[in-house]
Design an enzyme around this catalytic site. Sequence first.
Site, PDB file in Angstrom:
ATOM      1  N   CYS A  47      -1.015   0.975   7.385  1.00 55.31           N
ATOM      2  CA  CYS A  47      -2.454   0.751   7.600  1.00 55.31           C
ATOM      3  C   CYS A  47      -2.941  -0.506   6.894  1.00 55.31           C
ATOM      4  O   CYS A  47      -3.149  -1.538   7.517  1.00 55.31           O
ATOM      5  CB  CYS A  47      -3.266   1.965   7.132  1.00 55.31           C
ATOM      6  SG  CYS A  47      -2.813   3.501   7.965  1.00 55.31           S
ATOM      7  N   ARG A  48      -3.123  -0.431   5.574  1.00 54.43           N
ATOM      8  CA  ARG A  48      -3.780  -1.533   4.872  1.00 54.43           C
ATOM      9  C   ARG A  48      -2.888  -2.752   4.663  1.00 54.43           C
ATOM     10  O   ARG A  48      -3.314  -3.888   4.933  1.00 54.43           O
ATOM     11  CB  ARG A  48      -4.305  -1.043   3.512  1.00 54.43           C
ATOM     12  CG  ARG A  48      -5.389   0.001   3.645  1.00 54.43           C
ATOM     13  CD  ARG A  48      -5.634   0.728   2.352  1.00 54.43           C
ATOM     14  NE  ARG A  48      -4.494   1.576   1.984  1.00 54.43           N
ATOM     15  CZ  ARG A  48      -4.392   2.259   0.866  1.00 54.43           C
ATOM     16  NH1 ARG A  48      -5.374   2.189  -0.020  1.00 54.43           N
ATOM     17  NH2 ARG A  48      -3.341   3.017   0.627  1.00 54.43           N
ATOM     18  N   SER A  49      -1.658  -2.568   4.146  1.00 50.87           N
ATOM     19  CA  SER A  49      -0.862  -3.759   3.807  1.00 50.87           C
ATOM     20  C   SER A  49      -0.392  -4.555   5.025  1.00 50.87           C
ATOM     21  O   SER A  49      -0.326  -5.792   4.929  1.00 50.87           O
ATOM     22  CB  SER A  49       0.300  -3.408   2.867  1.00 50.87           C
ATOM     23  OG  SER A  49       1.177  -2.492   3.444  1.00 50.87           O
ATOM     24  N   CYS A  84       0.871  -1.174   0.000  1.00 51.39           N
ATOM     25  CA  CYS A  84       0.000   0.000   0.000  1.00 51.39           C
ATOM     26  C   CYS A  84       0.911   1.228   0.000  1.00 51.39           C
ATOM     27  O   CYS A  84       2.130   1.094  -0.151  1.00 51.39           O
ATOM     28  CB  CYS A  84      -1.001  -0.008   1.155  1.00 51.39           C
ATOM     29  SG  CYS A  84      -0.254   0.065   2.788  1.00 51.39           S
ATOM     30  N   ASP A 104      -7.838   3.937   1.669  1.00 56.41           N
ATOM     31  CA  ASP A 104      -6.838   4.355   2.637  1.00 56.41           C
ATOM     32  C   ASP A 104      -7.530   4.939   3.883  1.00 56.41           C
ATOM     33  O   ASP A 104      -8.183   5.977   3.794  1.00 56.41           O
ATOM     34  CB  ASP A 104      -5.970   5.430   1.963  1.00 56.41           C
ATOM     35  CG  ASP A 104      -4.836   5.879   2.833  1.00 56.41           C
ATOM     36  OD1 ASP A 104      -4.762   5.425   3.989  1.00 56.41           O
ATOM     37  OD2 ASP A 104      -4.017   6.678   2.351  1.00 56.41           O
ATOM     38  N   ASN A 161       2.452   1.454   4.120  1.00 58.40           N
ATOM     39  CA  ASN A 161       2.765   0.184   4.825  1.00 58.40           C
ATOM     40  C   ASN A 161       2.539   0.293   6.342  1.00 58.40           C
ATOM     41  O   ASN A 161       3.173  -0.406   7.129  1.00 58.40           O
ATOM     42  CB  ASN A 161       4.217  -0.257   4.513  1.00 58.40           C
ATOM     43  CG  ASN A 161       4.563  -1.692   4.902  1.00 58.40           C
ATOM     44  OD1 ASN A 161       5.727  -1.994   5.199  1.00 58.40           O
ATOM     45  ND2 ASN A 161       3.610  -2.585   4.916  1.00 58.40           N
TER      46      ASN A 161
HETATM   47  P1  4NP Z   1      -1.563   2.954   4.022  1.00 56.66           P
HETATM   48  O1  4NP Z   1      -2.059   4.377   4.552  1.00 56.66           O
HETATM   49  O2  4NP Z   1      -1.123   3.161   2.601  1.00 56.66           O
HETATM   50  O3  4NP Z   1      -2.780   2.090   4.100  1.00 56.66           O
HETATM   51  O4  4NP Z   1      -0.457   2.513   4.954  1.00 56.66           O
HETATM   52  C1  4NP Z   1      -1.241   5.514   4.505  1.00 56.66           C
HETATM   53  C2  4NP Z   1      -0.404   5.783   5.551  1.00 56.66           C
HETATM   54  C3  4NP Z   1       0.382   6.931   5.528  1.00 56.66           C
HETATM   55  C4  4NP Z   1       0.318   7.780   4.444  1.00 56.66           C
HETATM   56  C5  4NP Z   1      -0.506   7.499   3.378  1.00 56.66           C
HETATM   57  C6  4NP Z   1      -1.287   6.352   3.407  1.00 56.66           C
HETATM   58  N1  4NP Z   1       1.112   8.957   4.440  1.00 56.66           N
HETATM   59  O5  4NP Z   1       0.972   9.764   3.496  1.00 56.66           O
HETATM   60  O6  4NP Z   1       1.906   9.175   5.362  1.00 56.66           O
END
Ligand code: 4NP
Length: 155
Positions: free
Chosen positions: A14-16, A9, A124, A12
């Site tokens: 939240c989702r993955s 994702c 997200d 890395n």
């Molecule tokens: P993820 O969520 O892709 O599901 O881990 C996010 C976590 C942090 C950010 C973007 C998406 N960020 O921009 O910091």
Amino acid sequence: MTKKILMICLGNICRSPIAEVVMVDVLAKVKVDGVVVDSAALGSWHVGNRADHRALSTLQHHGLKSTHIVRQIKKQDFNEFDYIFGMDEENMSELRRLAPKGSKAELLMLGDFGLSKDNRIIEDPYYQKGAEGFETAYQQCVAACTAFVNQRLLK
Ligand code: 4NP
């Protein structure tokens, strides 16, 4: 033969990491051994960190735990892993852009397994208030990982 699965994702955190832990759990439940599961980020912002506390508490609520440390995807991953999963269309176009020509990994969107057309994007949840989006992502991961394992690994 050992199969290797990489969950991707943006951050890395939240989702993955949720998808990684859920895939390991689903594989254990259906007694499929020898599959390696990892996760990684497209971006470098959170390298070295653990998952977001809302991801960890969502997993804990379901009796699961992530000890993953964020890492960024690298070129070799595309030849080391059999399956690389993205969570949304933006992840998929970035994966296609990064993939070296002729590399081994199949690039798949996780929600294309087991989810309906209007629920196939794992959104997200990072900027959403509270942990509700994390529970939704968790539930999507359970349905999608179960369907993938049934369709592609148990055949
Ligand atoms: P993820 O969520 O892709 O599901 O881990 C996010 C976590 C942090 C950010 C973007 C998406 N960020 O921009 O910091």
